[in-house]
Design an enzyme around this catalytic site. Sequence first.
Site, PDB file in Angstrom:
ATOM      1  N   GLU A  32     -61.452 -20.971  20.476  1.00  0.00           N
ATOM      2  CA  GLU A  32     -61.564 -21.919  19.361  1.00  0.00           C
ATOM      3  C   GLU A  32     -61.026 -23.252  19.865  1.00  0.00           C
ATOM      4  O   GLU A  32     -61.775 -24.182  20.143  1.00  0.00           O
ATOM      5  CB  GLU A  32     -60.781 -21.428  18.144  1.00  0.00           C
ATOM      6  CG  GLU A  32     -60.852 -22.406  16.982  1.00  0.00           C
ATOM      7  CD  GLU A  32     -59.857 -22.096  15.871  1.00  0.00           C
ATOM      8  OE1 GLU A  32     -60.060 -22.618  14.765  1.00  0.00           O
ATOM      9  OE2 GLU A  32     -58.876 -21.358  16.112  1.00  0.00           O
ATOM     10  N   HIS A  57     -58.121 -13.704  18.827  1.00  0.00           N
ATOM     11  CA  HIS A  57     -58.614 -15.070  18.697  1.00  0.00           C
ATOM     12  C   HIS A  57     -58.715 -15.660  20.100  1.00  0.00           C
ATOM     13  O   HIS A  57     -57.755 -15.619  20.881  1.00  0.00           O
ATOM     14  CB  HIS A  57     -57.634 -15.915  17.893  1.00  0.00           C
ATOM     15  CG  HIS A  57     -57.623 -15.624  16.427  1.00  0.00           C
ATOM     16  ND1 HIS A  57     -57.492 -14.355  15.911  1.00  0.00           N
ATOM     17  CD2 HIS A  57     -57.716 -16.465  15.357  1.00  0.00           C
ATOM     18  CE1 HIS A  57     -57.505 -14.430  14.584  1.00  0.00           C
ATOM     19  NE2 HIS A  57     -57.643 -15.696  14.227  1.00  0.00           N
ATOM     20  N   HIS A 104     -62.875 -11.488   9.637  1.00  0.00           N
ATOM     21  CA  HIS A 104     -61.898 -12.488  10.110  1.00  0.00           C
ATOM     22  C   HIS A 104     -61.297 -13.155   8.884  1.00  0.00           C
ATOM     23  O   HIS A 104     -61.773 -14.183   8.402  1.00  0.00           O
ATOM     24  CB  HIS A 104     -62.608 -13.497  11.012  1.00  0.00           C
ATOM     25  CG  HIS A 104     -61.693 -14.471  11.692  1.00  0.00           C
ATOM     26  ND1 HIS A 104     -61.988 -15.028  12.914  1.00  0.00           N
ATOM     27  CD2 HIS A 104     -60.498 -14.998  11.340  1.00  0.00           C
ATOM     28  CE1 HIS A 104     -61.021 -15.852  13.280  1.00  0.00           C
ATOM     29  NE2 HIS A 104     -60.103 -15.849  12.327  1.00  0.00           N
TER      30      HIS A 104
END
Length: 326
Positions: free
Chosen positions: A199, A196, A16
């Site tokens: 988060e 993603h 990442h």
Amino acid sequence: MPVEELIRSLPKAELHLHIEGTLEPEMLFEFARRNAVPLRFRSAGEVRSAYEFHDLQSFLDIYYEGASVLLHERDFYELTFAYLQRAAEDNVRHAEIFFDPQTHTERGVDFEIVVRGIDAALRDGQREFGITSKLILCFLRHLSEESAMETLEQALPFRKLIAAVGLDSSEAGHPPSKFARVFAEARSAGLAAVAHAGEEGPPSYIREALDLLHVRRIDHGVRCMEDPELVDELVRRQVPLTVCPLSNVKLRVFRRMEDHNLRDMLRRGLKVTINSDDPAYFGGYIGANYLAAATALGLTEEEIRTLARNSFEASFLPPHDGRRGA
């Protein structure tokens, strides 16, 4: 063995890492002068002082501003090679690197300039440092599905240079489902997928990424712990999570490193990895992320070794590839 020595000695894969996020302030100024791009900052120190973020969007605003100095193949080459040189110091053996072509094509930079510069550096980095690599094209989720589809079409002539597609940028309000058709087209072209999710977005975004985009990894994913059933599924399927501790603290996902849930995730049986995300902006490359997490969370030697082992198991390397480390 002292924790710093242990971390430095362990072979690692980084999964990442946004290559545009490795643009250190000194390089930013060098490229700006070379390419005659005006900056609102007067010095590298002034740039660094601006790296106080209150959320993801406040970071992205300055991140995209910094990327404006990247115009030529030479810029992308030097940016990528500098990252690999730094990664070698942290004993990174394999890197799977994100790049954001829309950040550049929207400024009139040809897709080919971006991918050729990065690829040339990756090949030279393997010869110079022994770091193998794969390239992951990320779609910017704050832009339209149509823009993502156009980007995929631009990428297909360079299919041999790209291993997978991903999804990044502003997560809130941009669920993975927005890009289901694009990811289906990418899969039909033989590209793997990551995204993603979880988060700043809710755990439901992780479910969408798994069920609709058919991703092989979740980037970040720290909010999965809010949904016990989701955690059970991630553990059962051993879906890798590419966690970025310093980034999470810098962007206020967690107030302090001591509050991070990485240790709880690891002990719950999740396949967690440690990565650096955008290290020029968040204050540390992969070794610093390992050290910060290990120190603040009291990770054991075996847990640190597990994190390093997970990084290779979560990579796109073949199962028995010798680069997986010791």
